[in-house]
Scaffold this active site. Structure first.
Site, mmCIF file in Angstrom:
data_model
loop_
_atom_site.group_PDB
_atom_site.id
_atom_site.type_symbol
_atom_site.label_atom_id
_atom_site.label_comp_id
_atom_site.label_asym_id
_atom_site.label_seq_id
_atom_site.Cartn_x
_atom_site.Cartn_y
_atom_site.Cartn_z
ATOM 1 N N SER A 45 38.365 32.978 -91.631
ATOM 2 C CA SER A 45 39.370 33.770 -92.334
ATOM 3 C C SER A 45 38.866 35.199 -92.552
ATOM 4 O O SER A 45 38.499 35.873 -91.589
ATOM 5 C CB SER A 45 39.736 33.073 -93.650
ATOM 6 O OG SER A 45 40.894 33.641 -94.204
ATOM 7 N N ASP A 81 44.982 29.436 -90.662
ATOM 8 C CA ASP A 81 43.737 29.881 -91.282
ATOM 9 C C ASP A 81 42.642 28.806 -91.223
ATOM 10 O O ASP A 81 42.863 27.649 -91.583
ATOM 11 C CB ASP A 81 44.028 30.247 -92.739
ATOM 12 C CG ASP A 81 42.931 31.088 -93.361
ATOM 13 O OD1 ASP A 81 41.773 30.633 -93.369
ATOM 14 O OD2 ASP A 81 43.231 32.201 -93.833
#
Length: 634
Positions: free
Chosen positions: A419, A531
């Site tokens: 991320s 993500d």
């Protein structure tokens, strides 16, 4: 095909009387003069053999001479493996040498399908040799030709035997068992192998190192009609044309596997395929060569982690464990399941499991018995890896960590990020200086990274993030970065972690930062990603598997979650709650864990300067421990 030796099952042959009027239609016999034909007819008999029946057996003498009327005969040598010599069609004859001399037959002759012959015993053959000049001349010419062919074949078979013997030794060492795994991918692979085994076309089996490419090639051969013939291998890394030609000849009607085919030029590969004759060509490669052929794609072990327990049990049994399922604890089994095995996939898993079995002394394997990562040469400096975790805008703290390590002279040999950790890690690996981060991050607005999209899948798209990343490091691939780097995303369909370490860096960052529910899932190469924090918030195992001897993990998860003030904060809190257990498991593999004490809870990047300071402070406090660990490893 079943082998039926006629000497032990004589009733398996159908015999039939011969009509004198039919003799003129038979090869060789029909050419005789009328009086010779009448003289020899009492000695002739017609026989029908079924598939797999053996007419002549290598090493045994025969007093019968056969002329093939219908069907096909397979002639082969019986050595350590079956070596095909010839396929005979109607009009050919066999057994004349042994019939005349009384010596043993030099090769086995076997029926392929239903076969019909006309035969005569030694008495009839000697009579014909005495009476018929044309028959005698025909036999002499045939024998001379056979002797000439046999001399050529001796030389050929000598080369063939050397190649086969070498490969048999290799096969004995490898001792391939069944393909292990019951994941959805493995079910599809078994079906694909069954389909491809029936064909003759060349194939390329593509996958990372250690994914079992040769094992799959072996399985395709084993399930095919070629299974009784040799399977030989040629290494493309040490390719020699003379060795290739010898192996192709030695494996005639079998299979040759060209390993590391992607190291050879496409023009050469095409020539090799075209000149393979009756031998089937299978290739293995890490990336598909630019040659037109069907591909079997093997996914890395980390993308079929459901198979890891089965593989681990099999490796423990191989190591001598009497009860593999009791030989490893649930915690250790879970830990080997989250490791990505970048250094060798299945083979690396085997080493980790069997080494742990030895370290445990044959008792239950615990986490402390597991040894991940590679080995170093004596005197070589330990490699330091940094695992940068998720954390939205708090990720600017990663810059402070990198800054403190730089100032302390701690080398950063590789970076793994998830991320925002992937976002910061990619820019740093691409050459961005710390001063640029300190100047730019506090000014970043979300509109520079995302744009509005239509529900219901998400509120925004992060495609602008690719342009933002490329503005600073360019449209680079992973191989262009100055520091080895990998980014973690989650496959939105399978739920498995997906590792990006090749291809366009900016695309990987978009995949790794697509926050579910807020940012639209990112589509790339026919897959959908979200993500990476969902599956691997702090990628310690990735950094370790990249080759790090010491991993510094940066965990930005909040020890205490505050009440969310907006929709985005609610989503981020949900991800943190879901990932707490995953973070705990991953951090077991870290040598140093840094937890910057960030108290500001903002979604925007306005607090970046403060976060950088907190990251720098946490790292400086840990420098003594980091140096001590490096010295211990040295």
């Amino acid at each position: 095909m079943n082998n039926h030796d006629l000497s032990s099952n004589p009733m398996a042959v159908k015999s039939a009387a011969i009509e004198f009027s039919d003799l003129r239609t038979y090869p060789l016999i029909g050419e005789l003069a009328q009086e010779d034909l009448e003289l020899i007819s009492p000695h002739l008999s017609s026989h029908e053999y079924f598939d797999g029946m053996i007419l002549l057996k290598q090493g045994r003498s025969s007093e019968i001479f056969h002329i093939l009327l219908a069907g096909t005969l397979d002639v082969y040598l019986e050595k350590d493996t079956r070596v095909s010599v010839a396929k005979l069609e109607p009009g050919h004859f066999v057994g004349e040498m042994s019939c005349l001399t009384g010596k043993a037959v030099s090769a086995t002759v076997q029926a392929v399908g239903t076969v019909r012959t006309v035969s005569m015993p030694r008495e009839g053959m000697l009579l014909l040799m005495d009476r018929s000049a044309s028959f005698r001349q025909h036999m002499i010419e045939a024998m001379v030709e056979r002797i000439r062919d046999s001399n050529d074949r001796v030389n050929e078979e000598f080369k063939r035997s050397i190649a086969v013997m070498r490969q048999l030794e290799l096969e004995r060492q490898l001792s391939y068992g069944p393909l292990i795994g019951s994941s959805r991918f493995m079910h599809k692979l078994h079906a694909q192998i069954d389909e491809l085994a029936n064909g003759n076309e060349p194939l390329c089996i593509v996958g990372e190192k250690g994914t079992g490419k040769f094992h799959v090639a072996y399985e395709i051969h084993r399930r095919s009609r070629r299974a009784e013939q040799p399977i030989l291998s040629v290494d493309g890394d040490r390719f020699r044309l003379d060795s290739w030609e010898m192996k192709v000849q030695a494996a005639r009607e079998g299979t040759v596997v060209l390993e590391h085919a992607d190291l050879l030029p496409a023009e050469l590969l095409n020539r090799l395929i075209q000149s393979s004759g009756e031998t089937r060509i299978l290739m293995t490669a890490c990336s598909k060569p630019k040659v037109k052929m069907r591909e079997v794609a093997l996914i890395p072990l980390r993308e079929r982690s459901d198979d890891i327990p089965e593989l681990a049990y099999a490796f423990l049994e191989e190591a001598g464990s009497p009860d593999a399922r009791e030989a490893i604890s649930r915690e250790a089994l879970h830990l080997i399941g989250v490791y990505p095995y970048l250094g060798g996939n299945i083979q690396e898993l085997k080493r980790v499991v069997q080494d742990a079995f030895i370290v445990s002394g044959g008792r239950t394997i615990l986490n402390k018995h597991l040894r991940f990562g590679g080995t170093r040469e004596p005197g070589e400096r330990p490699k330091v890896g940094v695992a940068l975790g998720s954390g939205a805008s708090r990720g600017s703290a990663h810059v402070g960590v990198l800054k403190a390590l730089e100032q302390a002279g701690i080398p950063i040999d590789m970076i793994a990020g998830t991320s925002v950790g992937a976002f910061i890690g990619a820019l740093y690996a691409g050459g961005q200086p710390i001063s640029a981060f300190e100047r730019v991050l506090p000014t970043v607005k979300w509109r520079q990274l995302v744009n509005i999209t239509l529900p219901p899948k998400a509120l925004v798209s992060n495609h602008p993030m690719a342009r933002f990343v490329e503005k600073y490091i360019g449209p680079v691939d992973f191989g262009d970065l100055r520091i080895p780097f990998a980014a973690v995303a989650a496959d939105a369909v399978s739920g498995e972690a997906y590792l990006f370490n090749k291809g366009r860096v900016s695309h990987a960052i978009c995949a790794s930062t697509a926050i579910p529910g807020f940012i639209k899932p990112y589509r790339l190469d026919n897959r959908v990603f979200v993500d990476g924090a969902v599956v691997n918030p702090v990628p310690v195992a990735v950094a370790k598997s990249m080759g790090a001897d010491l991993v510094i993990a940066v965990d930005l998860s909040k020890p205490q979650l505050n009440e969310p003030k907006n929709f985005v904060a609610s989503i981020l809190n949900t991800i943190e709650i879901m990932s707490k257990k995953i973070v705990t498991d991953e951090l077991q593999l870290a040598d140093i864990v840094l937890k910057p004490a960030i108290t500001v809870n903002q979604v925007s990047f306005k607090a970046s300067t403060y976060n950088i300071e907190m990251g720098e402070k946490a790292t400086k406090e840990a420098l003594e421990s980091i140096r001590r660990k490096i010295n211990e490893l040295s």
